[in-house]
Write an enzyme that holds these catalytic residues in place. Structure first.
Site, short mmCIF file in Angstrom:
data_model
loop_
_atom_site.label_atom_id
_atom_site.label_comp_id
_atom_site.label_asym_id
_atom_site.label_seq_id
_atom_site.Cartn_x
_atom_site.Cartn_y
_atom_site.Cartn_z
N THR A 80 -0.94 0.04 4.60
CA THR A 80 -0.74 0.81 5.72
C THR A 80 0.67 1.09 6.04
O THR A 80 1.03 1.90 6.81
CB THR A 80 -1.78 0.32 6.98
OG1 THR A 80 -1.01 -0.98 7.04
CG2 THR A 80 -3.09 0.28 6.54
N ASP A 81 1.66 0.02 5.67
CA ASP A 81 3.06 0.27 6.18
C ASP A 81 3.63 1.50 6.09
O ASP A 81 4.44 1.95 6.82
CB ASP A 81 3.74 -0.99 5.50
CG ASP A 81 3.52 -2.37 5.99
OD1 ASP A 81 2.58 -2.65 6.74
OD2 ASP A 81 4.14 -3.21 5.69
N THR A 100 -3.50 -3.56 1.75
CA THR A 100 -4.56 -4.64 2.27
C THR A 100 -5.75 -4.19 1.89
O THR A 100 -6.62 -5.01 1.76
CB THR A 100 -4.40 -4.61 3.98
OG1 THR A 100 -2.94 -4.89 4.31
CG2 THR A 100 -5.28 -5.45 4.52
N GLU A 109 20.95 16.01 24.57
CA GLU A 109 21.86 14.66 24.75
C GLU A 109 23.07 14.92 24.18
O GLU A 109 24.03 14.29 24.58
CB GLU A 109 21.19 13.85 24.21
CG GLU A 109 19.98 13.06 25.21
CD GLU A 109 20.63 11.99 25.82
OE1 GLU A 109 21.68 11.80 26.05
OE2 GLU A 109 19.81 11.79 27.25
N SER A 133 2.68 -1.58 0.18
CA SER A 133 3.54 -0.26 0.38
C SER A 133 4.87 -0.42 0.96
O SER A 133 5.65 0.62 0.68
CB SER A 133 2.64 0.78 1.16
OG SER A 133 2.58 0.24 2.61
N LYS A 170 1.71 4.61 11.87
CA LYS A 170 1.26 3.14 12.38
C LYS A 170 1.91 2.76 13.64
O LYS A 170 3.17 2.58 13.78
CB LYS A 170 1.68 2.31 11.24
CG LYS A 170 1.07 0.77 11.29
CD LYS A 170 1.23 -0.16 10.04
CE LYS A 170 0.50 -1.13 10.18
NZ LYS A 170 0.76 -2.25 8.86
N TYR A 213 -2.78 -12.97 4.22
CA TYR A 213 -3.39 -12.69 2.71
C TYR A 213 -2.33 -12.03 1.88
O TYR A 213 -1.22 -11.71 2.18
CB TYR A 213 -4.62 -11.93 2.95
CG TYR A 213 -4.19 -10.44 3.73
CD1 TYR A 213 -4.14 -10.39 4.97
CD2 TYR A 213 -3.58 -9.25 2.90
CE1 TYR A 213 -3.87 -9.21 5.59
CE2 TYR A 213 -3.26 -8.18 3.63
CZ TYR A 213 -3.16 -8.10 4.87
OH TYR A 213 -2.71 -7.08 5.71
N1 GLU Z 1 2.14 -4.70 3.96
C1 GLU Z 1 1.17 -4.18 3.27
C2 GLU Z 1 1.19 -2.89 2.77
O1 GLU Z 1 1.49 -1.89 3.51
C3 GLU Z 1 -0.11 -4.74 3.71
C4 GLU Z 1 -0.38 -3.99 4.89
C5 GLU Z 1 -1.64 -2.85 4.98
O2 GLU Z 1 -1.72 -2.44 3.94
O3 GLU Z 1 -2.26 -2.90 6.04
O4 GLU Z 1 0.72 -2.46 1.75
#
Ligand code: GLU
Length: 343
Positions: free
Chosen positions: A105-106, A25, A300, A72, A178, A39
């Site tokens: 971020t994924d 992103t 467990e 990602s 995350k 986006y």
């Molecule tokens: N799903 C995309 C990625 O991980 C966009 C999410 C992001 O970067 O915040 O690249």
């Protein structure tokens, strides 16, 4: 791989920070300024990212490398190894003081943890992303990038290992994930942040005690090829079926991370399935779908008796990374368990 290199002119005494762009992103583009969540990721090239925040050149001589241009969630072990090799070459250079990796971020947390385990350096490696694309109102990428460069350029960051920088916080690669998928405070660790960056200055409050970088027994230079031992995750809930486990076994996985309920629990009707898979030679790692806490060995389930491993406080996706690396060296469960205690 395309190499887009942007070189700025700065004072010679400034540190040099390399930005390794991989997409996400932070390099995304939306149709309008109000599209903060709708986006396309991985559109903007590294030189545009760098030019958009000219203030980073006051912190360091900043140069960019376009390592990948990808969202990602589509990263596989092949890309993970490629990023690690490129970063490893950069940190070996005497003219490079630190590395910033811009990343979706994924799966940023997987890449960060992987790099912390395989790149041997005391130079700071900082992963940064954003939750809003550069085209959105109040985009968080520029300030995140500014802080990440400040962190990578700071002499105080030497020896602190692989870090993430998001939403003003300096976060440890191993235990940060995350946890919010829609707000800018997306990343956190149950053990807290290491510090913060304010107006380009680092402030430190804690340091990790787990093995990483120069202390790690894994090294990207000893890993050949572009794949890792196959490890997959199963997700715990009520009313589970054994078919997912059996399908993974048929597909040739070497280990299964069981993201169990609660303290890594396994339903009574699945215990035999997992015991059988262990007898067939698969490594069974008990992790938890609960984000905080840690899985207690022999609590467990009788792990000693079944010869299973527990993931300790590593979440399932990080447990997958460590197990895959462990399997490049050993399939001895005692050794793999030791690694889970130490990393
Ligand atoms: N799903 C995309 C990625 O991980 C966009 C999410 C992001 O970067 O915040 O690249």
């Amino acid at each position: 791989m395309s190499l887009g290199v942007f070189i700025s002119v700065g004072a010679w005494a400034k540190p040099t920070v390399m930005i390794v762009a991989t997409g996400g992103t932070i390099a995304g583009a939306g149709a309008s300024a109000t599209n903060s969540a709708t986006y396309t990721a991985a559109k903007v090239p590294v030189d545009t990212l760098i030019n958009a925040v000219p203030q980073i050149q006051d912190l360091a001589n900043v140069k960019g490398v376009q390592a990948l241009q990808i969202a990602s969630e589509s990263i596989t072990d092949k890309e993970l190894l490629s990023i690690a090799r490129q970063v490893n070459e950069l940190v070996k250079r005497s003219d490079v003081n630190g590395v910033v990796i811009t990343h979706g971020t994924d799966t940023l947390e997987e890449t960060a943890f992987f790099l912390s385990l395989v790149v041997h350096t005391d130079k700071p490696i900082v992963l940064v992303g954003s939750m809003r694309p550069p085209s959105a109102l109040s985009a968080d990428g520029p300030l995140n990038l500014y802080g990440a460069v400040a962190l990578a350029a700071s002499p105080e960051s030497k020896g602190k290992g692989v870090m993430m920088f998001m939403n003003d916080s300096i976060l440890a690669a191993r235990d940060t994930s995350k946890r919010i998928n829609i707000h800018t405070n997306a990343f956190s660790s149950q053990w807290g942040a290491l510090g913060t960056v304010v107006e380009g200055k680092t402030y430190w409050f804690r340091q990790g005690v787990k093995r990483q970088t120069t202390q790690s027994e894994f090294n990207i230079e000893n890993i050949k090829g572009d794949s890792l031992p196959l490890v997959q995750i199963t997700y715990g809930s009520d009313s589970m079926l054994p078919v997912a486990y059996d399908a993974y076994a048929k597909a040739g996985v070497k280990a299964i991370i069981n993201a169990g309920t609660g303290n890594g629990s396994v339903p009574n009707y699945l215990v035999n399935t997992l015991k059988n898979l262990r007898q067939q030679g698969l490594i069974i790692v008990r992790a938890s779908r609960v984000p905080d806490g840690f899985v207690l060995r022999n609590a467990e389930q009788p792990d000693d008796q079944y010869d299973w491993v527990v993931a300790h406080d590593l979440n399932p996706q990080k447990a997958r990374i460590l197990t895959a690396l462990a399997l490049t060296k050993t399939s001895d469960t005692k050794e793999i368990q030791r690694m889970f205690w130490q990393y």
